[in-house]
Design an enzyme around this catalytic site. Structure first.
Site, PDB file in Angstrom:
ATOM      1  N   SER A 144      -3.452  -2.721 -19.767  1.00 29.01           N
ATOM      2  CA  SER A 144      -2.128  -2.920 -20.388  1.00 29.01           C
ATOM      3  C   SER A 144      -1.953  -4.409 -20.645  1.00 29.01           C
ATOM      4  O   SER A 144      -2.484  -5.244 -19.895  1.00 29.01           O
ATOM      5  CB  SER A 144      -1.024  -2.449 -19.441  1.00 29.01           C
ATOM      6  OG  SER A 144       0.246  -2.873 -19.924  1.00 29.01           O
ATOM      7  N   TYR A 158       2.457  -3.091 -10.997  1.00 31.99           N
ATOM      8  CA  TYR A 158       1.711  -2.404 -12.068  1.00 31.99           C
ATOM      9  C   TYR A 158       0.911  -3.429 -12.878  1.00 31.99           C
ATOM     10  O   TYR A 158      -0.260  -3.217 -13.187  1.00 31.99           O
ATOM     11  CB  TYR A 158       2.714  -1.662 -12.954  1.00 31.99           C
ATOM     12  CG  TYR A 158       2.182  -1.094 -14.249  1.00 31.99           C
ATOM     13  CD1 TYR A 158       1.501   0.122 -14.283  1.00 31.99           C
ATOM     14  CD2 TYR A 158       2.404  -1.752 -15.467  1.00 31.99           C
ATOM     15  CE1 TYR A 158       1.050   0.654 -15.485  1.00 31.99           C
ATOM     16  CE2 TYR A 158       1.955  -1.232 -16.668  1.00 31.99           C
ATOM     17  CZ  TYR A 158       1.279  -0.025 -16.665  1.00 31.99           C
ATOM     18  OH  TYR A 158       0.829   0.500 -17.857  1.00 31.99           O
TER      19      TYR A 158
HETATM   20  P1  NAP Z   1       2.151   9.400 -19.503  1.00 29.77           P
HETATM   21  O1  NAP Z   1       2.558   9.902 -20.833  1.00 29.77           O
HETATM   22  O2  NAP Z   1       3.158   9.272 -18.426  1.00 29.77           O
HETATM   23  O3  NAP Z   1       0.913  10.292 -18.998  1.00 29.77           O
HETATM   24  C1  NAP Z   1       0.325  10.001 -17.770  1.00 29.77           C
HETATM   25  C2  NAP Z   1      -0.882  10.891 -17.575  1.00 29.77           C
HETATM   26  O4  NAP Z   1      -1.539  10.486 -16.373  1.00 29.77           O
HETATM   27  C3  NAP Z   1      -0.518  12.354 -17.391  1.00 29.77           C
HETATM   28  O5  NAP Z   1      -1.543  13.126 -17.952  1.00 29.77           O
HETATM   29  C4  NAP Z   1      -0.462  12.500 -15.868  1.00 29.77           C
HETATM   30  O6  NAP Z   1      -0.728  13.820 -15.407  1.00 29.77           O
HETATM   31  C5  NAP Z   1      -1.590  11.573 -15.469  1.00 29.77           C
HETATM   32  N1  NAP Z   1      -1.503  11.058 -14.111  1.00 29.77           N
HETATM   33  C6  NAP Z   1      -0.547  10.295 -13.540  1.00 29.77           C
HETATM   34  N2  NAP Z   1      -0.859   9.998 -12.263  1.00 29.77           N
HETATM   35  C7  NAP Z   1      -2.046  10.606 -12.027  1.00 29.77           C
HETATM   36  C8  NAP Z   1      -2.903  10.698 -10.888  1.00 29.77           C
HETATM   37  N3  NAP Z   1      -2.586  10.107  -9.713  1.00 29.77           N
HETATM   38  N4  NAP Z   1      -4.040  11.417 -10.995  1.00 29.77           N
HETATM   39  C9  NAP Z   1      -4.373  12.024 -12.165  1.00 29.77           C
HETATM   40  N5  NAP Z   1      -3.607  11.969 -13.267  1.00 29.77           N
HETATM   41  C10 NAP Z   1      -2.456  11.273 -13.199  1.00 29.77           C
HETATM   42  O7  NAP Z   1       1.504   7.943 -19.600  1.00 29.77           O
HETATM   43  P2  NAP Z   1       0.807   7.150 -20.812  1.00 29.77           P
HETATM   44  O8  NAP Z   1       1.810   6.246 -21.391  1.00 29.77           O
HETATM   45  O9  NAP Z   1       0.044   8.071 -21.683  1.00 29.77           O
HETATM   46  O10 NAP Z   1      -0.178   6.230 -19.952  1.00 29.77           O
HETATM   47  C11 NAP Z   1      -1.571   6.437 -19.915  1.00 29.77           C
HETATM   48  C12 NAP Z   1      -2.220   5.135 -19.521  1.00 29.77           C
HETATM   49  O11 NAP Z   1      -1.865   4.136 -20.467  1.00 29.77           O
HETATM   50  C13 NAP Z   1      -1.772   4.603 -18.156  1.00 29.77           C
HETATM   51  O12 NAP Z   1      -2.859   4.045 -17.492  1.00 29.77           O
HETATM   52  C14 NAP Z   1      -0.760   3.530 -18.524  1.00 29.77           C
HETATM   53  O13 NAP Z   1      -0.652   2.547 -17.542  1.00 29.77           O
HETATM   54  C15 NAP Z   1      -1.389   2.994 -19.798  1.00 29.77           C
HETATM   55  N6  NAP Z   1      -0.454   2.257 -20.656  1.00 29.77           N
HETATM   56  C16 NAP Z   1       0.606   2.871 -21.227  1.00 29.77           C
HETATM   57  C17 NAP Z   1       1.466   2.132 -22.026  1.00 29.77           C
HETATM   58  C18 NAP Z   1       2.666   2.730 -22.674  1.00 29.77           C
HETATM   59  O14 NAP Z   1       3.520   1.984 -23.183  1.00 29.77           O
HETATM   60  N7  NAP Z   1       2.803   4.052 -22.740  1.00 29.77           N
HETATM   61  C19 NAP Z   1       1.226   0.773 -22.230  1.00 29.77           C
HETATM   62  C20 NAP Z   1       0.128   0.180 -21.625  1.00 29.77           C
HETATM   63  C21 NAP Z   1      -0.716   0.934 -20.845  1.00 29.77           C
HETATM   64  P3  NAP Z   1       0.463  14.947 -15.309  1.00 29.77           P
HETATM   65  O15 NAP Z   1       0.749  15.367 -16.734  1.00 29.77           O
HETATM   66  O16 NAP Z   1      -0.134  16.035 -14.496  1.00 29.77           O
HETATM   67  O17 NAP Z   1       1.630  14.276 -14.667  1.00 29.77           O
END
Ligand code: NAP
Length: 250
Positions: A144, A158
């Site tokens: 990120s 984070y």
């Molecule tokens: P999201 O929509 O909240 O989805 C999170 C995903 O991770 C879901 O599939 C969830 O499973 C799974 N998950 C959470 N904790 C877990 C664990 N302990 N073990 C296995 N699976 C787990 O999040 P997202 O925005 O797509 O984020 C994905 C990645 O991108 C993360 O690493 C986040 O830090 C990074 N990121 C996101 C953003 C942003 O703005 N969205 C920006 C920078 C980086 P369930 O469906 O079963 O809950």
């Protein structure tokens, strides 16, 4: 059957789900892991299969070494030789200052992000490395831009976890560079997923903070998936130890 077999951790929603669907559209069989949302994971598997590829969903807490081992063993048995890993599972925890955030919030975030990436990367190297008789492969970690911004008053733990992922990406890439494995990361900015409302508790963040992005809008999960899928592909054959920012210039 495909000779391209990928694992996407946290593939049930958001960036992971978009990546799993895109990998399937580009000829990968794809296993996704999820924490608790079995229905969302099953929907992604249906889309993978609709794209003509084999799909698999495995409940696996990324923080757990033993569950991660079981995930990889399941993929060995059901899909075959792993060629690609996306370490995407992650969460922020509710927004807070460091001095008041509950220890459990901090620990859950760091365990899933940092240990999650370490356990899965280690399992992947043991399968992909030519040192262990493997045929090589590629790993992409989802970091990120928080690692550079520090996320004060939001979730500095984070940001610190993502900083650890950046270091791991660079170090592991150099460690296995002569063993047929490339290791890269993407560093997204504000992407329109559940993470803001559900994990961070920031209702309406994507709309409220779009003005902080020089491009003037949040990104989509598919725009991040494009970068991940490219880094995994042979088109990026000379790219390793790279952290690719996908953030609209934030
Ligand atoms: P999201 O929509 O909240 O989805 C999170 C995903 O991770 C879901 O599939 C969830 O499973 C799974 N998950 C959470 N904790 C877990 C664990 N302990 N073990 C296995 N699976 C787990 O999040 P997202 O925005 O797509 O984020 C994905 C990645 O991108 C993360 O690493 C986040 O830090 C990074 N990121 C996101 C953003 C942003 O703005 N969205 C920006 C920078 C980086 P369930 O469906 O079963 O809950």
């Amino acid at each position: 059957m495909s000779d391209k077999i990928a694992i996407v951790t946290g593939g049930s929603r958001g960036i992971g789900a978009a990546t799993a669907r895109m990998l399937a559209a580009r000829g990968h069989d794809v296993a996704i892991s999820y924490l608790s949302n079995a229905d969302a994971a099953a929907a992604v598997v249906r889309d993978i299969e609709a794209a003509g590829q084999r799909g698999l969903a495995v409940q696996c807490d990324a923080a757990s070494e033993s569950e991660t081992e079981r995930l990889f063993e399941t993929v060995d048995k059901k899909l075959g030789t792993l060629t690609a890993l996306v370490n995407n599972a992650g969460l922020t925890g509710k927004v807070d200052r460091l001095d008041s955030a509950p220890a459990e919030t901090i620990r859950t975030c760091i365990d899933a992000s940092v240990y999650g990436t370490i356990w899965a990367s280690r399992a992947a190297v043991r399968r992909m490395s030519t040192k262990f008789g493997g045929k090589g492969g590629a790993i992409v970690n989802v970091s990120s831009i928080a690692s550079k911004l520090g996320s004060p008053n939001y979730y500095v733990w984070y940001a610190a976890a993502k900083g650890a992922i950046d270091s791991l990406t660079i170090g592991l890439a150099k460690e296995v560079v002569k063993e047929g494995i490339r290791v890269n990361a993407v560093a997204p900015g504000i992407i329109d997923t559940d993470i803001h409302e559900v994990s961070s508790g920031l209702a309406g963040r994507v709309e409220k903070e779009a003005h902080l992005v020089p491009m003037g809008r949040a990104g989509t999960p598919e725009e991040v998936a494009e970068g991940i899928v490219w880094l995994l592909s042979d088109a990026a054959s000379y790219v390793t130890a790279e952290i690719l920012q996908i953030s609209g210039a934030r």
